[in-house]
Design a protein around this motif. Structure first.
Motif, PDB file in Angstrom:
ATOM      1  N   GLU A 113       0.838  -1.195   0.000  1.00 35.05           N
ATOM      2  CA  GLU A 113       0.000   0.000   0.000  1.00 35.05           C
ATOM      3  C   GLU A 113       0.876   1.250   0.000  1.00 35.05           C
ATOM      4  O   GLU A 113       1.121   1.860   1.054  1.00 35.05           O
ATOM      5  N   GLY A 119       0.062   4.110  -1.036  1.00 38.01           N
ATOM      6  CA  GLY A 119      -0.756   5.267  -0.705  1.00 38.01           C
ATOM      7  C   GLY A 119      -0.810   5.555   0.782  1.00 38.01           C
ATOM      8  O   GLY A 119      -1.035   6.701   1.199  1.00 38.01           O
ATOM      9  N   ARG A 120      -0.603   4.532   1.618  1.00 41.52           N
ATOM     10  CA  ARG A 120      -0.601   4.743   3.063  1.00 41.52           C
ATOM     11  C   ARG A 120       0.550   5.653   3.479  1.00 41.52           C
ATOM     12  O   ARG A 120       0.410   6.468   4.397  1.00 41.52           O
ATOM     13  N   ASN A 130      -8.452   8.947   4.235  1.00 42.19           N
ATOM     14  CA  ASN A 130      -8.647   7.609   3.674  1.00 42.19           C
ATOM     15  C   ASN A 130      -8.773   7.647   2.153  1.00 42.19           C
ATOM     16  O   ASN A 130      -8.364   6.707   1.472  1.00 42.19           O
ATOM     17  N   VAL A 161      -5.387   7.834   0.357  1.00 45.97           N
ATOM     18  CA  VAL A 161      -4.696   6.545   0.184  1.00 45.97           C
ATOM     19  C   VAL A 161      -4.905   6.003  -1.221  1.00 45.97           C
ATOM     20  O   VAL A 161      -3.997   5.419  -1.822  1.00 45.97           O
ATOM     21  N   LEU A 162      -6.082   6.234  -1.776  1.00 45.74           N
ATOM     22  CA  LEU A 162      -6.413   5.711  -3.103  1.00 45.74           C
ATOM     23  C   LEU A 162      -6.167   6.727  -4.213  1.00 45.74           C
ATOM     24  O   LEU A 162      -5.799   6.344  -5.322  1.00 45.74           O
ATOM     25  N   HIS A 163      -6.393   8.019  -3.916  1.00 46.31           N
ATOM     26  CA  HIS A 163      -6.282   9.046  -4.954  1.00 46.31           C
ATOM     27  C   HIS A 163      -5.394  10.176  -4.442  1.00 46.31           C
ATOM     28  O   HIS A 163      -5.762  10.876  -3.488  1.00 46.31           O
TER      29      HIS A 163
END
Length: 205
Positions: A71, A73-74, A133, A136-138
């Motif tokens: 991950e 993005g974290r 949160n 993390v994805l975008h």
């Protein structure tokens, strides 16, 4: 290269069988427990989570890190969360001054403002965590992390500046109250004349 727990002058309660078996009490002067047997064997050192890492480890993460590979993005979200979270204490203080620090005429209004200030602060922080949160994805949502507390700071400063200026609202309310009092006095005089009763003294005050 191994971890042990050394204990002295104690007792060990041990039961090897079921519940029906009696408990064995062993007294010892020195006793060592191998702690490695309680942990899963790994090929290398434990991989730290993004929240447990230093600033330079977030800016320049190890490309061979299993956590970064899983991950990435974290790491980005944790880095910007540390900077944006420093703005929230200032936003909370200014929000409290803007909503509760202004002069109030009644205690009820102050209590209502305190409740609204608390709900606004909770909503402000929860919205920041929700956007974190999403980051993390975008990665495109990174500016929103800073925009939320900065907007609260700007709005609070505007309300504080507005509250320090002389307001025309109170003067308007005074005029309305005086007009209503004069109208009521005039009606009372007319009603008294019709019934042949003199109007009370000071009715036009």
């Amino acid at each position: 290269g191994e971890s042990y727990l050394f204990m002295t002058n104690g007792h060990i309660l041990r039961r090897e069988g079921g519940i029906s078996e009696p408990t064995q009490i062993i007294e010892f002067d020195k006793y060592a427990v191998d702690l490695d047997r309680f942990e899963a064997k790994t090929a290398g050192p434990a991989d730290l989570k993004p929240r447990e890492r230093y600033y330079d480890e977030l800016v320049n993460p190890d490309p061979n890190s299993s956590a970064y590979k899983a991950e990435p993005g974290r790491f980005r979200a944790e880095l910007h969360e540390r900077f944006s979270s420093a703005l929230y204490p200032l936003a909370f203080v200014l929000l409290a001054i803007a909503l509760v620090g202004q002069a109030q005429s009644t205690r009820q209004n102050r209590h209502a403002r305190m409740g609204f200030c608390f709900l606004a602060g909770v909503g402000l922080r929860l919205s920041g965590l929700a956007v974190n949160n999403i980051v993390v994805l975008h990665a495109s949502f990174v500016p929103v992390l800073y925009l939320i507390p900065l907007t609260a700071i700007c709005v609070s400063l505007f309300l504080i500046a507005r509250g320090t200026r002389p307001s025309r609202g109170n003067a308007m309310l005074d005029k309305i109250s005086e007009s209503a009092a004069e109208l009521w006095a005039s009606l009372m005089q007319r009603f008294s004349r019709r019934r042949g009763v003199a109007a009370p003294a000071g009715s036009r005050s």
